[in-house]
Scaffold this motif. Sequence first.
Motif, PDB file in Angstrom:
ATOM      1  N   SER A   1      11.052 -36.203 -44.883  1.00  0.00           N
ATOM      2  CA  SER A   1      11.996 -37.027 -45.622  1.00  0.00           C
ATOM      3  C   SER A   1      11.969 -36.671 -47.104  1.00  0.00           C
ATOM      4  N   ALA A   2      13.135 -36.722 -47.737  1.00  0.00           N
ATOM      5  CA  ALA A   2      13.227 -36.414 -49.169  1.00  0.00           C
ATOM      6  C   ALA A   2      12.648 -37.544 -50.007  1.00  0.00           C
ATOM      7  N   LEU A   3      12.652 -38.762 -49.468  1.00  0.00           N
ATOM      8  CA  LEU A   3      12.141 -39.926 -50.178  1.00  0.00           C
ATOM      9  C   LEU A   3      10.983 -40.549 -49.402  1.00  0.00           C
ATOM     10  N   THR A   4       9.987 -41.050 -50.131  1.00  0.00           N
ATOM     11  CA  THR A   4       8.904 -41.777 -49.493  1.00  0.00           C
ATOM     12  C   THR A   4       9.402 -43.170 -49.123  1.00  0.00           C
ATOM     13  N   ASP A   5       8.607 -43.902 -48.365  1.00  0.00           N
ATOM     14  CA  ASP A   5       8.998 -45.267 -47.974  1.00  0.00           C
ATOM     15  C   ASP A   5       9.155 -46.166 -49.194  1.00  0.00           C
ATOM     16  N   VAL A   6       8.281 -45.998 -50.175  1.00  0.00           N
ATOM     17  CA  VAL A   6       8.361 -46.801 -51.400  1.00  0.00           C
ATOM     18  C   VAL A   6       9.646 -46.470 -52.160  1.00  0.00           C
ATOM     19  N   GLN A   7       9.973 -45.193 -52.234  1.00  0.00           N
ATOM     20  CA  GLN A   7      11.199 -44.788 -52.920  1.00  0.00           C
ATOM     21  C   GLN A   7      12.435 -45.311 -52.195  1.00  0.00           C
TER      22      GLN A   7
ATOM     23  N   ALA B   1      21.066 -41.076 -57.297  1.00  0.00           N
ATOM     24  CA  ALA B   1      20.759 -39.730 -56.821  1.00  0.00           C
ATOM     25  C   ALA B   1      20.191 -38.870 -57.941  1.00  0.00           C
ATOM     26  N   ASN B   2      20.742 -38.996 -59.133  1.00  0.00           N
ATOM     27  CA  ASN B   2      20.220 -38.235 -60.270  1.00  0.00           C
ATOM     28  C   ASN B   2      18.811 -38.686 -60.640  1.00  0.00           C
ATOM     29  N   LEU B   3      18.550 -39.981 -60.579  1.00  0.00           N
ATOM     30  CA  LEU B   3      17.215 -40.492 -60.911  1.00  0.00           C
ATOM     31  C   LEU B   3      16.142 -39.954 -59.959  1.00  0.00           C
ATOM     32  N   PHE B   4      16.474 -39.916 -58.665  1.00  0.00           N
ATOM     33  CA  PHE B   4      15.496 -39.498 -57.666  1.00  0.00           C
ATOM     34  C   PHE B   4      15.611 -38.010 -57.310  1.00  0.00           C
ATOM     35  N   ARG B   5      16.579 -37.325 -57.945  1.00  0.00           N
ATOM     36  CA  ARG B   5      16.801 -35.897 -57.708  1.00  0.00           C
ATOM     37  C   ARG B   5      17.049 -35.588 -56.234  1.00  0.00           C
ATOM     38  N   VAL B   6      17.952 -36.367 -55.630  1.00  0.00           N
ATOM     39  CA  VAL B   6      18.388 -36.155 -54.257  1.00  0.00           C
ATOM     40  C   VAL B   6      19.906 -36.210 -54.227  1.00  0.00           C
ATOM     41  N   SER B   7      20.502 -35.961 -53.069  1.00  0.00           N
ATOM     42  CA  SER B   7      21.952 -36.027 -52.956  1.00  0.00           C
ATOM     43  C   SER B   7      22.414 -37.470 -52.744  1.00  0.00           C
ATOM     44  N   THR B   8      23.697 -37.692 -52.955  1.00  0.00           N
ATOM     45  CA  THR B   8      24.244 -39.030 -52.735  1.00  0.00           C
ATOM     46  C   THR B   8      24.177 -39.407 -51.254  1.00  0.00           C
ATOM     47  N   LYS B   9      24.252 -38.434 -50.369  1.00  0.00           N
ATOM     48  CA  LYS B   9      24.118 -38.726 -48.945  1.00  0.00           C
ATOM     49  C   LYS B   9      22.731 -39.278 -48.617  1.00  0.00           C
ATOM     50  N   THR B  10      21.705 -38.744 -49.268  1.00  0.00           N
ATOM     51  CA  THR B  10      20.356 -39.250 -49.074  1.00  0.00           C
ATOM     52  C   THR B  10      20.253 -40.678 -49.552  1.00  0.00           C
ATOM     53  N   VAL B  11      20.886 -40.998 -50.675  1.00  0.00           N
ATOM     54  CA  VAL B  11      20.874 -42.375 -51.191  1.00  0.00           C
ATOM     55  C   VAL B  11      21.608 -43.285 -50.208  1.00  0.00           C
ATOM     56  N   ARG B  12      22.691 -42.831 -49.649  1.00  0.00           N
ATOM     57  CA  ARG B  12      23.470 -43.636 -48.705  1.00  0.00           C
ATOM     58  C   ARG B  12      22.658 -43.911 -47.435  1.00  0.00           C
ATOM     59  N   ARG B  13      21.876 -42.925 -46.989  1.00  0.00           N
ATOM     60  CA  ARG B  13      21.083 -43.088 -45.765  1.00  0.00           C
ATOM     61  C   ARG B  13      19.847 -43.950 -45.972  1.00  0.00           C
ATOM     62  N   ALA B  14      19.377 -44.089 -47.196  1.00  0.00           N
ATOM     63  CA  ALA B  14      18.112 -44.803 -47.475  1.00  0.00           C
ATOM     64  C   ALA B  14      18.201 -46.259 -47.101  1.00  0.00           C
TER      65      ALA B  14
END
Length: 76
Positions: free
Chosen positions: A38-44, A63-76
């Motif tokens: 996973s690109a993000l940890t559970d805490v993130q 997405a910019n703050l966590f340095r991931v794509s917007t799709k990753t933010v949407r899935r979180a």
Amino acid sequence: VFHVFASIAQFERERISERTKDGLEAARKRGRVGGRPSALTDVQKVEVRRMRDVELRSMAEIANLFRVSTKTVRRA
């Protein structure tokens, strides 16, 4: 002759599939997990959800703050 070769090929495909499934099951029993990490940890993920749902920040900003794509933010 063609039908005999086709049945042998189908039998071999089934055996390959069974061996693959058995190998994946054995790996899971040993604690191995398949797939991409996973690109993000559970805490993130919790933090992303809070920023998105409570603070109503934009997907692009998060997405910019966590340095991931917007799709990753949407899935979180």
